[in-house]
Write an enzyme that holds these catalytic residues in place. Structure first.
Site, mmCIF file in Angstrom:
data_model
loop_
_atom_site.group_PDB
_atom_site.id
_atom_site.type_symbol
_atom_site.label_atom_id
_atom_site.label_comp_id
_atom_site.label_asym_id
_atom_site.label_seq_id
_atom_site.Cartn_x
_atom_site.Cartn_y
_atom_site.Cartn_z
ATOM 1 N NE ARG A 131 0.506 -2.314 7.702
ATOM 2 C CZ ARG A 131 0.081 -1.973 6.710
ATOM 3 N NH1 ARG A 131 0.046 -0.648 6.200
ATOM 4 N NH2 ARG A 131 -0.092 -2.642 5.446
ATOM 5 C CE LYS A 161 -10.964 -0.550 -7.639
ATOM 6 N NZ LYS A 161 -9.562 0.316 -7.994
ATOM 7 N N GLY A 192 -3.905 -5.707 5.825
ATOM 8 C CA GLY A 192 -4.544 -4.385 5.570
ATOM 9 C C GLY A 192 -6.098 -4.193 6.408
ATOM 10 N N GLY A 201 -1.297 -5.928 0.442
ATOM 11 C CA GLY A 201 -0.910 -6.370 -0.996
ATOM 12 C C GLY A 201 0.389 -7.310 -1.165
#
Ligand code: 3PG
Ligand code: MG
Length: 409
Positions: free
Chosen positions: A41, A206, A366, A390
């Site tokens: 990043r 998840k 990510g 996200g």
């Protein structure tokens, strides 16, 4: 809707001007040593910063790191990031030990043309993430005082309605940085009419985090391959034993429903690597996905699954238009616990299949971006590696992203 870009700002001339840049320098740190474990990043924002310093701007960079609770917390200091940024830029980066206080003011005042300052973690101030407009606005006023123009290059944070992402843009002439532009260009291709066959690979822990994007993607994709921790909730929905693997009990019914509606597009693992415990040296074996022992934990997809996923990426499903492999691939989320070498083969195998596919390949943010680098894969063998986890998912869900909306105004 038209977004002004860094080039528009450069055309205005920035020599001697103070420019506030929001970057997403939220890099992973080693828990023990605090060292930066993946500087992707930081590298991603260099083109924007170099363009500004090269044109003689005084560049004030701000970012968040981790999730401190609105007050200073040394473990989330951006100081190591300032050092790394300086190394990569080949120039000193002046570091302010607070965000909008005395240190920030004097650091910014000391900037010469072509120099860079980094402010301390924005989330050390409660105003950054506040739900209260007035509190956010007050913090945004203080930040805005550090620039005569605002450049947003924090793609990873554009889905957050935070002071430095959203409110500052309303207070200064605002421009999209090079990274934000490239990310939006790539993701809008996926959200529009991607070349088919279009195959999506999803992993991560998840289902609940991915539910919205699965719903949005199902009608568009030709195949959806599911691995990672989230596959066990799907396997459970198929009636299989999953032992002590990650399981979201409350999502089982949802997964069953998705499988019914997916018209055979969803592919699940046929074998998995199970271990005695969640530990790097735990004894482990490959078992059938429909024959998992009740006392062991699934930590990776198995070799037959990797081969099946690779085949699905390189051969078209029936009725998907052109023969041959996928023309477009989006991948988000590791296939297993890749941080432990014993459970990294699934992620590596799928990543290699994607890299070698010849398709337009996008790695979403990510953990999957970090996995590409941690496994030593060649970054240039992917068409685009997003810096937003996200953010890229919410973009593909079709949501309005506050940081982008603010640039459009
Ligand atoms: C990310 O890591 O996804 C971005 O930096 C945003 O961080 P956040 O999820 O803590 O807002
Ligand atoms: Mg995150």
């Amino acid at each position: 809707m038209s977004i002004r870009t860094l080039d528009d700002l450069l055309a205005e001339g920035v020599s001697g001007r103070r420019v506030l840049v929001r970057a997403d320098l939220n890099v992973p740190l080693d828990k023990q040593s605090g060292a930066i474990t993946d500087d992707g990043r930081i590298r991603a924002v260099l083109p924007t910063l170099s363009a500004l310093t090269g044109a003689g701007a005084q560049v004030v960079v701000c970012s968040h790191l981790g999730r401190p609770k609105g007050a200073p917390d040394p473990q989330f200091s951006l100081r190591p990031v300032a050092d790394r940024l300086g190394e990569l830029l080949g120039a000193t980066v002046r570091f302010a030990t607070d965000t909008v206080g005395d240190s920030a003011r004097s650091t910014v005042d000391a900037l010469a043309d072509g120099e860079v300052a980094l402010l301390e973690n924005l989330r050390f101030n409660a105003g950054e993430t506040s739900k209260d407009e007035a509190e956010r606005g007050a913090f945004a006023d203080q930040l805005a005082a550090f620039g005569t123009a605002y450049v947003d290059d924090a793609f990873g944070a554009v889905h957050r309605k935070h002071a430095s992402v959203y409110d500052v843009a309303a207070r200064l002439p605002h421009f999209a940085g090079r990274l934000v532009l490239r990310e939006v260009e790539v993701l809008s291709t996926l959200a529009g009419e991607p070349e088919r066959p279009y195959v999506v690979v999803l992993g991560g822990s998840k289902v609940s985090d991915k539910l919205a994007v699965i719903e949005a993607l199902l009608p568009k994709v030709d195949r959806l391959l599911i691995g990672g921790g989230m596959c066990f909730t799907f396997l459970k929905a198929q009636g299989h034993e999953v032992g002590s693997s990650l399981l979201e009990e409350e999502m089982v019914e949802t997964c069953r429903n998705l499988l019914e509606r997916s018209a055979g597009k969803i592919m699940l693992p046929v074998d998995v690597v199970v271990a005695d415990a969640f530990a790097p040296d735990s004894p482990h074996d490959v078992v059938r996905a429909d024959g998992m022992p009740s006392k062991r934990v699934g930590l990776d997809i198995g070799p037959e699954t990797v081969a099946g996923f690779a085949a699905a990426l390189t051969s078209a499903p029936e009725g998907a238009g052109a023969p041959g492999g996928a023309r477009t691939i989006f991948w988000n989320g590791p296939m297993g616990v890749f941080e432990m070498p014993a459970f990294a083969n699934g992620t590596r195998g799928v990543a290699e299949a994607i890299a070698g596919s010849g398709a337009f390949t996008v790695v979403g943010g990510g953990d999957s971006a970090a996995a590409v680098r941690a496994l030593g894969l060649d970054e240039s063998s992917f068409s685009h590696i997003s810096t937003g986890g996200g953010a890229s998912l919410e973009y593909l869900e079709g949501k309005t992203l506050p940081g982008i909306a603010a640039l459009e105004k």
